[in-house]
Write a protein that holds these residues in place. Structure first.
Motif, PDB file in Angstrom:
ATOM      1  N   ALA A  71       0.855  -1.217   0.000  1.00 29.23           N
ATOM      2  CA  ALA A  71       0.000   0.000   0.000  1.00 29.23           C
ATOM      3  C   ALA A  71       0.880   1.252   0.000  1.00 29.23           C
ATOM      4  CB  ALA A  71      -0.917  -0.010   1.224  1.00 29.23           C
ATOM      5  N   ALA A  72       1.949   1.213   0.777  1.00 29.39           N
ATOM      6  CA  ALA A  72       2.844   2.392   0.843  1.00 29.39           C
ATOM      7  C   ALA A  72       3.546   2.604  -0.495  1.00 29.39           C
ATOM      8  CB  ALA A  72       3.870   2.190   1.970  1.00 29.39           C
ATOM      9  N   ALA A  73       3.928   1.510  -1.145  1.00 32.42           N
ATOM     10  CA  ALA A  73       4.638   1.629  -2.435  1.00 32.42           C
ATOM     11  C   ALA A  73       3.720   2.231  -3.500  1.00 32.42           C
ATOM     12  CB  ALA A  73       5.133   0.242  -2.862  1.00 32.42           C
ATOM     13  N   LYS A  74       2.400   1.940  -3.390  1.00 33.03           N
ATOM     14  CA  LYS A  74       1.441   2.442  -4.392  1.00 33.03           C
ATOM     15  C   LYS A  74       1.033   3.893  -4.103  1.00 33.03           C
ATOM     16  CE  LYS A  74      -0.995  -1.597  -4.458  1.00 33.03           C
ATOM     17  NZ  LYS A  74      -2.138  -2.354  -4.174  1.00 33.03           N
ATOM     18  N   ALA A  75       1.279   4.347  -2.874  1.00 28.88           N
ATOM     19  CA  ALA A  75       0.780   5.678  -2.466  1.00 28.88           C
ATOM     20  C   ALA A  75       1.748   6.772  -2.896  1.00 28.88           C
ATOM     21  CB  ALA A  75       0.609   5.699  -0.942  1.00 28.88           C
ATOM     22  N   ASP A  76       1.217   7.961  -3.000  1.00 25.14           N
ATOM     23  CA  ASP A  76       2.048   9.147  -3.280  1.00 25.14           C
ATOM     24  C   ASP A  76       1.873  10.160  -2.156  1.00 25.14           C
ATOM     25  OD1 ASP A  76       1.102   8.716  -6.668  1.00 25.14           O
ATOM     26  OD2 ASP A  76       3.119   8.386  -5.826  1.00 25.14           O
ATOM     27  N   PRO A  77       2.886  10.998  -1.938  1.00 21.94           N
ATOM     28  CA  PRO A  77       2.709  12.065  -0.952  1.00 21.94           C
ATOM     29  C   PRO A  77       1.493  12.918  -1.317  1.00 21.94           C
ATOM     30  CG  PRO A  77       5.012  11.921  -1.666  1.00 21.94           C
ATOM     31  CD  PRO A  77       4.227  11.006  -2.563  1.00 21.94           C
ATOM     32  N   ASN A  78       0.765  13.384  -0.296  1.00 27.40           N
ATOM     33  CA  ASN A  78      -0.402  14.242  -0.565  1.00 27.40           C
ATOM     34  C   ASN A  78      -0.035  15.694  -0.238  1.00 27.40           C
ATOM     35  OD1 ASN A  78      -1.118  14.918   2.244  1.00 27.40           O
ATOM     36  ND2 ASN A  78      -1.542  12.735   2.457  1.00 27.40           N
ATOM     37  N   PRO A  79      -0.912  16.653  -0.498  1.00 20.19           N
ATOM     38  CA  PRO A  79      -0.572  18.072  -0.258  1.00 20.19           C
ATOM     39  C   PRO A  79      -0.125  18.364   1.171  1.00 20.19           C
ATOM     40  CG  PRO A  79      -2.556  17.907  -1.593  1.00 20.19           C
ATOM     41  CD  PRO A  79      -2.209  16.500  -1.182  1.00 20.19           C
ATOM     42  N   ALA A  80      -0.558  17.569   2.119  1.00 25.57           N
ATOM     43  CA  ALA A  80      -0.124  17.825   3.507  1.00 25.57           C
ATOM     44  C   ALA A  80       1.341  17.434   3.681  1.00 25.57           C
ATOM     45  CB  ALA A  80      -1.009  17.051   4.489  1.00 25.57           C
ATOM     46  N   HIS A  81       1.743  16.318   3.076  1.00 30.17           N
ATOM     47  CA  HIS A  81       3.172  15.949   3.115  1.00 30.17           C
ATOM     48  C   HIS A  81       4.003  17.040   2.426  1.00 30.17           C
ATOM     49  CE1 HIS A  81       1.373  11.707   3.185  1.00 30.17           C
ATOM     50  NE2 HIS A  81       2.137  11.704   4.261  1.00 30.17           N
ATOM     51  N   ASP A  82       3.504  17.490   1.270  1.00 29.25           N
ATOM     52  CA  ASP A  82       4.248  18.521   0.517  1.00 29.25           C
ATOM     53  C   ASP A  82       4.388  19.792   1.353  1.00 29.25           C
ATOM     54  OD1 ASP A  82       2.550  17.568  -2.574  1.00 29.25           O
ATOM     55  OD2 ASP A  82       4.329  16.720  -1.588  1.00 29.25           O
ATOM     56  N   ALA A  83       3.325  20.115   2.090  1.00 30.66           N
ATOM     57  CA  ALA A  83       3.363  21.332   2.925  1.00 30.66           C
ATOM     58  C   ALA A  83       4.416  21.184   4.023  1.00 30.66           C
ATOM     59  CB  ALA A  83       1.985  21.585   3.534  1.00 30.66           C
ATOM     60  N   VAL A  84       4.488  20.014   4.633  1.00 31.54           N
ATOM     61  CA  VAL A  84       5.497  19.804   5.700  1.00 31.54           C
ATOM     62  C   VAL A  84       6.903  19.979   5.130  1.00 31.54           C
ATOM     63  CG1 VAL A  84       6.462  18.096   7.307  1.00 31.54           C
ATOM     64  CG2 VAL A  84       3.981  18.319   7.090  1.00 31.54           C
ATOM     65  N   ALA A  85       7.103  19.471   3.913  1.00 26.43           N
ATOM     66  CA  ALA A  85       8.429  19.626   3.273  1.00 26.43           C
ATOM     67  C   ALA A  85       8.713  21.111   3.007  1.00 26.43           C
ATOM     68  CB  ALA A  85       8.472  18.828   1.975  1.00 26.43           C
ATOM     69  N   ARG A  86       7.663  21.834   2.618  1.00 21.16           N
ATOM     70  CA  ARG A  86       7.833  23.278   2.346  1.00 21.16           C
ATOM     71  C   ARG A  86       8.155  24.034   3.643  1.00 21.16           C
ATOM     72  NH1 ARG A  86       3.347  23.605  -0.113  1.00 21.16           N
ATOM     73  NH2 ARG A  86       1.997  24.541   1.477  1.00 21.16           N
ATOM     74  N   TRP A  87       7.420  23.654   4.709  1.00 14.82           N
ATOM     75  CA  TRP A  87       7.639  24.352   5.995  1.00 14.82           C
ATOM     76  C   TRP A  87       9.038  24.064   6.507  1.00 14.82           C
ATOM     77  CZ3 TRP A  87       2.379  22.127   8.060  1.00 14.82           C
ATOM     78  CH2 TRP A  87       1.336  22.779   7.383  1.00 14.82           C
ATOM     79  N   GLN A  88       9.557  22.870   6.212  1.00  9.47           N
ATOM     80  CA  GLN A  88      10.890  22.529   6.719  1.00  9.47           C
ATOM     81  C   GLN A  88      11.964  23.389   6.050  1.00  9.47           C
ATOM     82  OE1 GLN A  88      12.372  18.477   5.987  1.00  9.47           O
ATOM     83  NE2 GLN A  88      13.097  18.371   8.105  1.00  9.47           N
ATOM     84  N   THR A  89      11.666  23.903   4.848  1.00 10.96           N
ATOM     85  CA  THR A  89      12.665  24.788   4.200  1.00 10.96           C
ATOM     86  C   THR A  89      12.461  26.240   4.647  1.00 10.96           C
ATOM     87  OG1 THR A  89      11.203  25.162   2.305  1.00 10.96           O
ATOM     88  CG2 THR A  89      12.737  23.326   2.135  1.00 10.96           C
ATOM     89  N   ARG A  90      11.288  26.528   5.174  1.00 14.73           N
ATOM     90  CA  ARG A  90      10.975  27.932   5.538  1.00 14.73           C
ATOM     91  C   ARG A  90      11.331  28.249   6.989  1.00 14.73           C
ATOM     92  NH1 ARG A  90       4.961  30.640   4.519  1.00 14.73           N
ATOM     93  NH2 ARG A  90       5.369  32.654   5.510  1.00 14.73           N
ATOM     94  N   TRP A  91      11.174  27.266   7.877  1.00 11.60           N
ATOM     95  CA  TRP A  91      11.461  27.471   9.293  1.00 11.60           C
ATOM     96  C   TRP A  91      12.266  26.286   9.830  1.00 11.60           C
ATOM     97  CZ3 TRP A  91       5.943  27.633   8.047  1.00 11.60           C
ATOM     98  CH2 TRP A  91       5.452  28.946   7.816  1.00 11.60           C
TER      99      TRP A  91
END
Ligand code: APR
Ligand code: ZN
Length: 247
Positions: A71-91
């Motif tokens: 199930a994990a291999a078939k899944a893709d990051p969702n907008p919430a994962h993307d947001a966490v990655a964005r926040w990690q570069t901002r703060w």
């Protein structure tokens, strides 16, 4: 091994600590545990996730985690994962998750602390060797520990109930490191396994909770801000709160 990058020195800029649970990956199609249709509805925790008897149920244990790896291999990051990655570069951001999938890393996050281990790891309890197996299949009595050759002493590298979570101290240190100007964001967890309610009350700074619905395990009074909607839909509002506190 996740280590807090230098303790949060008092004069360091405001930091963000994110604690996430299964709800963060729900919009990627990965089942949570205790929501309707959750994993614990169709599986007996005592059979597939119990540190006291996993050796007696090897086929069921590896079958359960094989399905979760698929199930994990078939899944893709969702907008919430993307947001966490964005926040990690901002703060300056510390990410601690109860999730065992790799979607935060695939969204671009780094230094993710997996409090309950990772699906792609395997650990041999006959020789203590731990390795990255990946998300591929594991066949009991065929696949073996690369170090000692054991076939029936190998368990998925996920923390089972009754097993000590090695990263638990990291969580406590992270909580102890929070200062009044740091923000705690908790997203997608029922708080059944971690004292999330207490964390929300103990954090010295602003606290934000994003879950689907209120729960008596984490009463509203435990957090300054509570957002009850899917994490992907809450991203903009959470980001605005974070900017208010951290910029
Ligand atoms: N967005 C935000 N929150 C969500 C979403 C979503 N799309 N979908 C579900 N949630 C919330 C639910 O409201 C619930 O509070 O996620 C939480 C899921 O709770 P659980 O299923 O109990 O998952 P979690 O809290 O991560 O479980 C903790 O228990 O069984 C163990 O090891 C397992 O790590 C797991 C631990
Ligand atoms: Zn071994």
């Amino acid at each position: 091994m996740f280590t807090m990058k230098g303790e949060w020195a008092n004069d360091a800029p405001p930091q963000l600590m994110i604690l996430s649970g299964a709800g963060l990956s729900a919009e990627s199609g990965i089942r949570t545990f205790r929501d309707a249709g959750g994993l614990w509805e169709g599986h007996d925790i005592d059979t597939v996730c119990n540190f006291d008897n996993w050796r007696d149920n090897l086929e069921l244990v590896h079958g359960f985690y094989q399905a979760r790896r698929e199930a994990a291999a078939k899944a893709d990051p969702n907008p919430a994962h993307d947001a966490v990655a964005r926040w990690q570069t901002r703060w300056p951001t510390h990410i601690l998750t109860q999730n065992v999938d790799d979607l935060l890393e695939r969204a671009g996050c780094t230094d993710v602390c997996h409090l309950h281990g990772r699906l792609q790891d395997m650990r041999c309890y006959d020789c203590d060797y731990e390795w990255e197996h990946g998300l591929g299949p594991w066949t009991v009595d065929q696949d073996a520990c690369p170090d000692c050759g054991s076939t029936r002493g190998v368990k998925p590298g996920v923390v089972f109930f009754g097993e000590m979570a090695p990263e638990y101290r990291t969580l406590q240190r992270a909580m102890d490191s929070l200062r009044p100007r740091d923000v705690l964001l908790v997203v997608g967890t029922s708080g059944q396994v971690l004292p999330v309610a207490r964390m929300g009350l103990e954090a010295p700074g602003p606290t934000i909770l994003n879950n689907l619905e209120p729960s008596d395990v984490i009463p509203d009074r435990c957090f300054d801000h509570t957002l009850y909607r899917p994490a992907g839909e809450a991203v903009a509002e959470v980001e605005a709160l974070l900017a208010r506190y951290l910029d």
